[in-house]
Design an enzyme around this catalytic site. Structure first.
Site, PDB file in Angstrom:
ATOM      1  N   SER A 142       0.865  -1.180   0.000  1.00 10.76           N
ATOM      2  CA  SER A 142       0.000   0.000   0.000  1.00 10.76           C
ATOM      3  C   SER A 142       0.899   1.227   0.000  1.00 10.76           C
ATOM      4  O   SER A 142       2.089   1.147   0.323  1.00 10.76           O
ATOM      5  CB  SER A 142      -0.874  -0.009   1.256  1.00 10.76           C
ATOM      6  OG  SER A 142      -1.508   1.239   1.460  1.00 10.76           O
ATOM      7  N   TYR A 155      -1.899  -0.872  10.591  1.00 13.05           N
ATOM      8  CA  TYR A 155      -1.963  -1.054   9.134  1.00 13.05           C
ATOM      9  C   TYR A 155      -0.674  -0.560   8.474  1.00 13.05           C
ATOM     10  O   TYR A 155      -0.096  -1.241   7.621  1.00 13.05           O
ATOM     11  CB  TYR A 155      -3.178  -0.308   8.579  1.00 13.05           C
ATOM     12  CG  TYR A 155      -3.397  -0.507   7.106  1.00 13.05           C
ATOM     13  CD1 TYR A 155      -3.903  -1.709   6.619  1.00 13.05           C
ATOM     14  CD2 TYR A 155      -3.105   0.497   6.183  1.00 13.05           C
ATOM     15  CE1 TYR A 155      -4.112  -1.904   5.263  1.00 13.05           C
ATOM     16  CE2 TYR A 155      -3.308   0.320   4.829  1.00 13.05           C
ATOM     17  CZ  TYR A 155      -3.810  -0.884   4.372  1.00 13.05           C
ATOM     18  OH  TYR A 155      -4.001  -1.079   3.023  1.00 13.05           O
TER      19      TYR A 155
END
Length: 256
Positions: A142, A155
Site C-alpha cells: 500500500s 496497518y
C-alpha cells in the site's frame, strides 16, 4: 499478455481489487484459483464473473492459519499441477485509533492477516515455484507501506512489513528464476476505503474522501482495475527482468 492456461492464485479474491484481478486474468485465458475467507462469497464471485467451468477453483481459507495456506497450495497443485502467478492480496485495515488507544486484539488480527498471511503464502507458494524454476509473485502492500499516517499504526506497520518481505524474498527467489514484486496503491474505491473514511469521521466520511482526493496529483482515487492492470503487467513476460520492485499505483501521491 500470454496468460492463456497459466495457473494464477489470488487471495482476497471475493471482492474489491482481488475480484477485479480474477476478472482480468480470466479474461486473458488463465486458470484462476480464488482464495478467501467465506466459501459462499467465493461462489457468488465465480457466478458473477461467469468463470468458465474447469478453469477455476475456489478454496475457503483463513490466510493467517499456516495449515490453511498450505491446503490452498496443495489443492491448486492437485487440480492444475503448478502455480505460475501468485497475487498475495488478502488483507484487513484494522481500526482508526491513535496508538495509545489501539486495541490489542485488532493489532493481532492485522499482524496475523497482513504479515503472517503474506509470509505463509510466500513460504508455501515459493516452494512450488522453486521446483518449477519459474513463477511470478505480486504482494499487496500500500502507499501505507511507503509513508506514515496518523491513527492507523497497525496497518502502516503491516504494509511496511510487506515491503521488507518483498525485498528479502525477491533476492532469495531470484536464485531459482522466480520474481517477487509488490504493488502499493493509494486510496482505491473499495469497501476498505469506505471503512477507513468512516473510521476517521463517521459523520463526515464524504469530507474525508474529498480531502484525501485533494492530496493525489491526478485528482482521483484509484479504481480496482488500475491495480489489476499493474498486477497483470508485473506477472507477465513483459516484466521478466523486474524483481524486488515496490510499485506505487498512486496518481503521483508518493512523488510529493
Amino acid at each position: 499478455m500470454k496468460f492463456a492456461d497459466k495457473i494464477v492464485v489470488i487471495t482476497g479474491a471475493a471482492a474489491g481489487i482481488g475480484k477485479e484481478t480474477v476478472k482480468a486474468f480470466a479474461k486473458e485465458g488463465a486458470n484462476v484459483v480464488l482464495v478467501d475467507l467465506h466459501e459462499e462469497t467465493l461462489q457468488l464471485t465465480a457466478e458473477d464473473l461467469q468463470l468458465t467451468e474447469g478453469k477455476y477453483l475456489i478454496v475457503q481459507a483463513d490466510v493467517s492459519k499456516e495449515e490453511q495456506v498450505e491446503r490452498y497450495v496443495q489443492l491448486t497443485q492437485e487440480k492444475f499441477g503448478r502455480i505460475d502467478v501468485f497475487f498475495n492480496n488478502a488483507g484487513v485495515e484494522g481500526v482508526v485509533q491513535p496508538i495509545t488507544e489501539y486495541p490489542s486484539e485488532t493489532l493481532d488480527l492485522v499482524v496475523d492477516v497482513n504479515i503472517k498471511g503474506v509470509f505463509y503464502g510466500l513460504k508455501h507458494v515459493l516452494r512450488v515455484m522453486r521446483e518449477q524454476k519459474s513463477g511470478s509473485v505480486i504482494n499487496m502492500s500500500s502507499i501505507a507501506g511507503l509513508k506514515g499516517s496518523p491513527n492507523v499504526s497497525a496497518y502502516i506497520a503491516s504494509k511496511h512489513a510487506v515491503v521488507g518481505l518483498t525485498k528479502a524474498t525477491a533476492i532469495e527467489a531470484a536464485t531459482y528464476g522466480v520474481r517477487v514484486n509488490a504493488v502499493n496503491p493509494s486510496p482505491v474505491n473499495t469497501r476498505m476505503m469506505r471503512s477507513l473514511e468512516a473510521g476517521f469521521s463517521p459523520e463526515h466520511a464524504d469530507v474525508v474522501k474529498e480531502n484525501l482526493t485533494k492530496t493525489i496529483p491526478l485528482g482521483r482515487y484509484g479504481e480496482s482495475d488500475d491495480v489489476a492492470n499493474a498486477v497483470l503487467y508485473l506477472a507477465s513476460e513483459q516484466a521478466n527482468f523486474i524483481t524486488g520492485v515496490i510499485f506505487p499505483i498512486d496518481g503521483g501521491l508518493s512523488a510529493q
